[in-house]
Design a protein around this motif. Sequence first.
Motif, mmCIF file in Angstrom:
data_model
loop_
_atom_site.group_PDB
_atom_site.id
_atom_site.type_symbol
_atom_site.label_atom_id
_atom_site.label_comp_id
_atom_site.label_asym_id
_atom_site.label_seq_id
_atom_site.Cartn_x
_atom_site.Cartn_y
_atom_site.Cartn_z
ATOM 1 N N VAL A 287 -42.733 -65.022 38.493
ATOM 2 C CA VAL A 287 -42.669 -64.794 39.935
ATOM 3 C C VAL A 287 -41.314 -64.177 40.230
ATOM 4 O O VAL A 287 -40.285 -64.742 39.875
ATOM 5 N N GLU B 88 -46.168 -61.592 41.487
ATOM 6 C CA GLU B 88 -46.476 -62.392 40.297
ATOM 7 C C GLU B 88 -47.135 -61.483 39.286
ATOM 8 O O GLU B 88 -48.008 -60.695 39.623
ATOM 9 N N VAL C 127 -42.411 -67.307 51.986
ATOM 10 C CA VAL C 127 -42.643 -66.346 50.904
ATOM 11 C C VAL C 127 -42.105 -66.906 49.588
ATOM 12 O O VAL C 127 -42.732 -66.762 48.539
ATOM 13 N N GLY D 115 -49.993 -59.494 49.493
ATOM 14 C CA GLY D 115 -49.067 -58.930 48.531
ATOM 15 C C GLY D 115 -48.516 -57.570 48.895
ATOM 16 O O GLY D 115 -48.526 -57.136 50.055
ATOM 17 N N ASP E 298 -43.763 -71.988 46.470
ATOM 18 C CA ASP E 298 -44.931 -71.985 45.588
ATOM 19 C C ASP E 298 -46.146 -72.616 46.262
ATOM 20 O O ASP E 298 -47.263 -72.458 45.789
ATOM 21 N N THR F 230 -50.644 -62.470 53.327
ATOM 22 C CA THR F 230 -50.985 -63.078 52.042
ATOM 23 C C THR F 230 -51.539 -62.055 51.055
ATOM 24 O O THR F 230 -51.953 -62.423 49.969
ATOM 25 N N ARG G 99 -43.250 -61.293 47.404
ATOM 26 C CA ARG G 99 -43.364 -62.079 46.178
ATOM 27 C C ARG G 99 -44.324 -61.333 45.258
ATOM 28 O O ARG G 99 -45.433 -60.986 45.657
ATOM 29 N N ASN H 258 -47.050 -64.325 51.151
ATOM 30 C CA ASN H 258 -46.309 -63.713 50.054
ATOM 31 C C ASN H 258 -45.549 -62.446 50.455
ATOM 32 O O ASN H 258 -45.033 -61.751 49.607
ATOM 33 N N TRP H 259 -45.495 -62.150 51.742
ATOM 34 C CA TRP H 259 -44.640 -61.056 52.193
ATOM 35 C C TRP H 259 -44.275 -61.227 53.659
ATOM 36 O O TRP H 259 -44.947 -61.934 54.399
#
Length: 146
Positions: A78, A68, A16, A47, A19, A45, A66, A24-25
């Motif tokens: 981020v 953004e 997570v 979010g 980069d 992925t 995460r 992302n979670w």
Amino acid sequence: MSGLDAPDIAAAYAAVRSDKDATNWLLISYPSAVGNQLTLTATGTGGLAELAQSLDAAEVQYGYVRVEYANDAESTRVKFVLVVWIGEGARVMRRARVSVESGDVKRVLAHHSVAVTASDVGELGEGEMVARLRRAGGADYNGGRG
């Protein structure tokens, strides 16, 4: 440490934060109603919205996501959010352990800009999270517009 030292949790946390990884979670919860160790339940992925859909109203769970967002016309930020989920149907003893247990979770998922305790998915909207992150982030290069 009630399962939080598991290698799969550390690997998901690193993914997570990376980069270079699309993950992302992550979501940590008890594997069953009688389980006594926190385990990695899911990653994704999609979010914050996908994390919110994965939360169980009958459980206590911990999410890490995460986020953004546009800082201004030329840049993005981020940031990371820790979600302490206390489902409305969670058992009383699980709820009672959150105050102590969340401290352990915060040590494992240490790098986050804000920690949000929620019991309603409506509290986890992207707009609200970005607003919280902007307030917590210090300098606002967006002139207060969001």
